[in-house]
Design an enzyme around this catalytic site. Structure first.
Site, PDB file in Angstrom:
ATOM      1  N   ASP A  96       0.850  -1.184   0.000  1.00 18.30           N
ATOM      2  CA  ASP A  96       0.000   0.000   0.000  1.00 18.30           C
ATOM      3  C   ASP A  96       0.898   1.249   0.000  1.00 18.30           C
ATOM      4  O   ASP A  96       1.844   1.331   0.784  1.00 18.30           O
ATOM      5  CB  ASP A  96      -0.866  -0.049   1.283  1.00 18.30           C
ATOM      6  CG  ASP A  96      -2.006   0.946   1.269  1.00 18.30           C
ATOM      7  OD1 ASP A  96      -2.366   1.434   0.190  1.00 18.30           O
ATOM      8  OD2 ASP A  96      -2.550   1.207   2.363  1.00 18.30           O
ATOM      9  N   GLU A 148      -1.751   6.042  -8.806  1.00 10.25           N
ATOM     10  CA  GLU A 148      -2.717   6.984  -8.225  1.00 10.25           C
ATOM     11  C   GLU A 148      -2.647   8.333  -8.931  1.00 10.25           C
ATOM     12  O   GLU A 148      -1.580   8.864  -9.198  1.00 10.25           O
ATOM     13  CB  GLU A 148      -2.474   7.172  -6.717  1.00 10.25           C
ATOM     14  CG  GLU A 148      -3.441   8.202  -6.104  1.00 10.25           C
ATOM     15  CD  GLU A 148      -3.583   8.115  -4.580  1.00 10.25           C
ATOM     16  OE1 GLU A 148      -2.964   7.235  -3.972  1.00 10.25           O
ATOM     17  OE2 GLU A 148      -4.318   8.940  -4.013  1.00 10.25           O
ATOM     18  N   HIS A 192      -8.105   9.705   4.184  1.00 11.27           N
ATOM     19  CA  HIS A 192      -7.432   8.749   5.071  1.00 11.27           C
ATOM     20  C   HIS A 192      -7.739   9.035   6.542  1.00 11.27           C
ATOM     21  O   HIS A 192      -7.984  10.174   6.918  1.00 11.27           O
ATOM     22  CB  HIS A 192      -5.917   8.813   4.855  1.00 11.27           C
ATOM     23  CG  HIS A 192      -5.466   8.187   3.564  1.00 11.27           C
ATOM     24  ND1 HIS A 192      -4.633   8.831   2.684  1.00 11.27           N
ATOM     25  CD2 HIS A 192      -5.731   6.984   3.013  1.00 11.27           C
ATOM     26  CE1 HIS A 192      -4.400   8.038   1.645  1.00 11.27           C
ATOM     27  NE2 HIS A 192      -5.049   6.911   1.823  1.00 11.27           N
ATOM     28  N   ALA A 230     -11.507   4.615   2.656  1.00 12.95           N
ATOM     29  CA  ALA A 230     -12.911   4.257   2.483  1.00 12.95           C
ATOM     30  C   ALA A 230     -13.503   3.539   3.692  1.00 12.95           C
ATOM     31  O   ALA A 230     -14.447   2.776   3.565  1.00 12.95           O
ATOM     32  CB  ALA A 230     -13.081   3.420   1.223  1.00 12.95           C
ATOM     33  N   SER A 274      -8.799   1.962   8.814  1.00 12.24           N
ATOM     34  CA  SER A 274      -9.228   2.584  10.076  1.00 12.24           C
ATOM     35  C   SER A 274     -10.310   1.771  10.788  1.00 12.24           C
ATOM     36  O   SER A 274     -10.267   1.615  12.018  1.00 12.24           O
ATOM     37  CB  SER A 274      -9.748   4.002   9.824  1.00 12.24           C
ATOM     38  OG  SER A 274      -8.694   4.838   9.386  1.00 12.24           O
TER      39      SER A 274
HETATM   40 ZN   LIG Z   1      -4.418   5.056   0.960  1.00 12.58          ZN
END
Ligand SMILES: [Zn+2]
Length: 326
Positions: A96, A148, A192, A230, A274
């Site tokens: 990631d 990205e 985030h 998300a 999260s």
């Molecule tokens: Zn991210």
């Protein structure tokens, strides 16, 4: 390049087939971040139980936390655990927010089946060139690459940005064409961390920019799109944390209805970090608050793991639609 570890030998898969299926069938593959054994056990147990493909996801700092030499062997263990539970599922190991060519190469050499190169903070041309270099080396080994375009606000591990800027749909075709990436993370208003938006009590966070998502999907039809930031910041965890001595004021995430809508679109991968952290922390706080004399880590990490299993099952079944796809 000499492979110290090569992902097919570890029983892992890249993301090509899972994204194709997600696109064809209108769901999103869950990408759960982990950095320790209990999180990994919970992700595997929850995904096997719901028969969902899964992307095991680690940031550069999570890899350091677990130790780069140990980490790929945790993934080997995850594959073995899924088999032992009686229902093998497709499992990818993904970096990631890869911050450099060297980090991506290191991961490709040590068993990762997929990497993200995050050049989103760079000017377009530099992002394109950096991403192209990573794709070149990754594709030699059938490792898939996520790029990205656009910047998400918020803080997550080493990734931090004060201000978001939305992806410009007009840049997407050129970026995808010139880099050869396999999937693209875009910025449509997700964020985030656990404090995604500043909203007053009872107020809804700003809606995701589905118009941008649709414009992107029109320009690259059938191309897998990824949503970062998300988590829905599930209120039951936040209130349990606050009830048992924590203090998380104003934590707010993406409404689940919007994530469901995204999962049915060109979005093929949804990142969840999260919510998993919150589920575990809520369970640990409760155990320790109710049992102040407890000092056996299994007595609080066990319930934390159980909470995370339930969260994974819930996300797969009720939000991403990835249950019963494998
Ligand atoms: Zn991210």
């Amino acid at each position: 390049m000499i492979h110290k570890l090569y992902y097919p030998d570890l029983g892992l898969v890249n993301t090509t087939e899972m994204f194709q299926q997600a696109m064809d069938e209108g769901f999103a593959v869950p990408a759960y971040n982990f950095n320790n054994m209990e999180q990994l056990q919970a992700i595997i147990a929850g995904c096997v139980d719901t028969k969902s493909p899964v992307i095991l996801q680690v940031s550069g700092s999570a890899r350091q936390y677990a130790h780069p030499a140990l980490l790929p062997h945790l993934a080997v263990g995850a594959v073995a655990m899924a088999e032992a539970l009686g229902h093998p599922i497709p499992i990818a190991l993904h970096l990631d927010h890869g911050s450099s060519f060297e980090l991506c190469r290191d991961c490709i050499e040590s068993g990762f089946s997929s990497v993200m190169i995050d050049g989103s903070h760079l000017p377009f041309k530099e992002n394109t060139d950096l991403t192209r270099r990573v794709v070149d080396i990754a594709h030699d080994f059938d490792v898939t690459v996520e790029g990205e375009l656009g910047v998400l606000a918020g803080i997550e591990d080493e990734v931090a940005a004060e201000q978001s800027h939305y992806t410009r749909p007009e840049e997407v075709e050129e970026f995808v064409g010139q880099t050869g990436v396999d999937s693209l993370a875009i910025s449509i208003g997700t964020s985030h961390g656990a404090y995604k938006f500043k909203v007053k009590p009872g107020e809804e966070p700003p809606p995701l920019r589905f118009d941008i998502l649709e414009a992107v999907a029109r320009r690259v039809p059938g191309f897998p799109i990824v949503l970062h930031g998300a988590s829905s910041v599930m209120p039951e965890y936040v209130s349990q944390i606050n009830q048992y001595g924590g203090r998380m004021d104003d934590a707010v995430g993406i409404p689940e209805s919007q994530l469901r809508q995204a999962a049915q679109s060109a979005v093929c991968k949804i990142n969840i970090d999260s919510d998993g952290r919150l589920a575990m922390t809520a369970a640990i706080r409760k155990v320790l608050a109710q049992n102040p004399g407890e000092f056996d880590p299994r007595k609080y990490l066990g319930p934390a793991r159980d909470a995370l299993v339930e969260m994974v099952k819930y996300k797969n079944e009720k939000v991403l639609g990835s249950a019963n796809r494998s």
